[in-house]
Design a protein around this motif. Structure first.
Motif, PDB file in Angstrom:
ATOM      1  N   UNK A 241       0.856  -1.184   0.000  1.00  0.00           N
ATOM      2  CA  UNK A 241       0.000   0.000   0.000  1.00  0.00           C
ATOM      3  C   UNK A 241       0.895   1.239   0.000  1.00  0.00           C
ATOM      4  N   UNK A 242       0.529   2.220  -0.787  1.00  0.00           N
ATOM      5  CA  UNK A 242       1.342   3.424  -0.877  1.00  0.00           C
ATOM      6  C   UNK A 242       1.448   4.103   0.485  1.00  0.00           C
ATOM      7  N   UNK A 243       2.674   4.499   0.820  1.00  0.00           N
ATOM      8  CA  UNK A 243       2.903   5.204   2.069  1.00  0.00           C
ATOM      9  C   UNK A 243       3.077   4.316   3.277  1.00  0.00           C
ATOM     10  N   UNK A 244       3.138   2.996   3.078  1.00  0.00           N
ATOM     11  CA  UNK A 244       3.291   2.088   4.219  1.00  0.00           C
ATOM     12  C   UNK A 244       4.011   0.823   3.769  1.00  0.00           C
ATOM     13  N   UNK A 245       4.279  -0.055   4.739  1.00  0.00           N
ATOM     14  CA  UNK A 245       4.841  -1.368   4.440  1.00  0.00           C
ATOM     15  C   UNK A 245       3.797  -2.467   4.601  1.00  0.00           C
ATOM     16  N   UNK A 246       2.538  -2.085   4.480  1.00  0.00           N
ATOM     17  CA  UNK A 246       1.443  -3.056   4.520  1.00  0.00           C
ATOM     18  C   UNK A 246       1.246  -3.657   3.132  1.00  0.00           C
ATOM     19  N   UNK A 247       0.936  -4.945   3.109  1.00  0.00           N
ATOM     20  CA  UNK A 247       0.702  -5.603   1.827  1.00  0.00           C
ATOM     21  C   UNK A 247      -0.525  -5.024   1.131  1.00  0.00           C
ATOM     22  N   UNK A 248      -0.567  -5.191  -0.163  1.00  0.00           N
ATOM     23  CA  UNK A 248      -1.647  -4.667  -1.001  1.00  0.00           C
ATOM     24  C   UNK A 248      -3.018  -5.016  -0.428  1.00  0.00           C
ATOM     25  N   UNK A 249      -3.828  -3.980  -0.221  1.00  0.00           N
ATOM     26  CA  UNK A 249      -5.173  -4.182   0.319  1.00  0.00           C
ATOM     27  C   UNK A 249      -6.244  -3.811  -0.699  1.00  0.00           C
TER      28      UNK A 249
END
Length: 432
Positions: A241-249
């Motif tokens: 996800x843009x702006x984070x290190x979270x996987x694509x949501x």
């Protein structure tokens, strides 16, 4: 045996502008560590809207300029950059190596829609430095999980159709050293999205790499024969996800994968030693993490005597030089046929690109008073702002610099009543 330190970085920037965060670690530019001799940067998905191309007709691409500023601060000079739609490659070398740089060429290969579009493919820069040939290729291959065969075909097309005319190493595989970097887009097979995330969270990268499409292709496909990759010890670089290190949501829910890679090839086995290979997760402006690598390339020798390969010798006459005065530059021809489009540039120390000269003069003029094969040019009205400068001779035929003077000082404009002989300035000379 000597060596050159090579740093490479690849980043799919997802159409974003250069971030405000410090980019030095991506380029391996550190204040407390030895600097690389050569840096190659490959970008993918740079903004391709029509207005951006119009802007770049009158000014440098913003990404290229930002990279050049970082590199130039550490003494690296951009020797070439090339753009094909969303792909850009930038290559820079330490200024001290410029007189030993030859046969600089660029090339590109389109692989999308039967080769008609440049949305996928490769851009490359190659040159000879200290007698060894190097080729850097930035690639962006076919996307999606089921595209392995197309990606292998993309790579085969790059090796087959990337040509560099009028040089000895005219194809990729003829070079002594090759670096392939980019969004190669290979994915992870036979493991579900949730299982991939679970294994990454637990640090189980080994089992995931067993399902990596690129590693499997490199083990069986003839097109990858001789290429190698350093051990992967970082988590997948796509998709976030843009702006984070979270996987694509998003609704697409792309499976995490090591899309962004750096591969190496050497003509003589054992001459390349990769010392680092990592991703940079703190940069979150894109849905990809940038990846960088550093290697040491062993070469026969580092030339230090310009007279052995550089056939021009520059000398500064009538020193010291003062702002707003004229400066006479005398040089000597040795085993070189000058061309009418050769020129000598006056550069302020810290310059970043060959177009950064303060002024230039065509390399013409001769006279017996300057000795055998002696020539001279006169620089009219030297820069008013004082500082350290150097002269560089550019060969039109060879399309590169073939001689550089030692740095020298231009003083502030003088009072007409001051006798310049009274000013004690050491006369510079070429490094030999």
């Amino acid at each position: 045996m000597s060596s050159l330190k090579i740093a490479c970085c690849t980043w799919n920037v997802h159409g974003t502008s250069p971030p405000k965060e410090d980019l030095r670690e991506l380029l391996h530019l550190y204040d407390d560590k030895p600097l690389p001799d050569v840096v190659a940067v490959g970008l993918q998905e740079v903004e391709v809207r029509p207005h951006s191309f119009v802007v770049e007709m009158i000014q440098e691409n913003r990404w290229v300029q930002v990279l050049q500023d970082y590199l130039g601060y550490y003494g690296l000079v951009r020797v070439r950059s090339l753009r094909m739609l969303g792909m850009i490659i930038v290559v820079a070398v330490q200024a001290r190596h410029l007189p030993y740089l030859r046969e600089i060429k660029t090339g590109f290969v389109r692989t999308a829609v039967m080769g008609w579009l440049g949305t996928k493919g490769a851009v490359a820069v190659r040159f000879v430095i200290h007698g060894q040939s190097f080729c850097f290729i930035n690639c962006h291959f076919t996307a999606h999980l089921d595209g392995t065969r197309q990606r292998n075909s993309n790579f085969e097309s790059v090796l087959k159709y990337m040509k560099f005319p009028d040089v000895k190493a005219a194809t990729v595989m003829e070079h002594d050293f090759v670096a392939v970097l980019g969004d190669l887009n290979y994915r992870i097979d036979e493991v579900s999205i949730e299982d991939v995330k679970t294994k990454v969270a637990s640090g189980d990268l080994v089992s995931l790499k067993n399902h990596d499409q690129l590693l499997k292709s490199m083990s069986v496909e003839e097109v990858y024969k001789g290429f190698f990759e350093h051990e992967i010890s970082f988590q997948p670089t796509y998709k976030y996800c843009l702006g984070s290190n979270d996987w694509d949501a998003s609704d697409l829910k792309r499976k995490p994968a090591w899309c962004d890679r750096i591969l190496w090839h050497e003509a003589t086995q054992g001459r390349t030693s990769v010392t680092s290979y990592t991703s940079h997760p703190r940069h979150t402006t894109s849905d990809h993490h940038p990846v960088s690598a550093e290697c040491t390339a062993s070469i026969d020798s580092l030339e230090t005597n310009q007279d052995s390969r550089i056939v021009w010798k520059l000398e500064i006459e009538s020193m010291p030089w003062y702002g707003n005065d004229d400066g006479l530059c005398v040089y000597v021809v040795k085993d070189y046929k000058p061309y009418s489009w050769d020129w000598i540039g006056l550069y302020r120390l810290g310059w970043q690109h060959f177009t950064d000269y303060e002024m230039y003069e065509w390399a013409v003029g001769d006279g017996d008073e300057y000795g055998e094969n002696g020539c001279a040019v006169l620089f009219d009205c030297l820069p008013e702002e004082p500082g350290l400068f150097q002269l560089c001779y550019f060969s039109y035929k060879q399309d590169c610099f073939i001689a550089m003077s030692e740095p020298f000082e231009i003083l502030k404009p003088r009072d007409e009543d001051v006798d310049p002989v009274q000013v004690n300035i050491e006369k510079p000379s070429l490094t030999v």
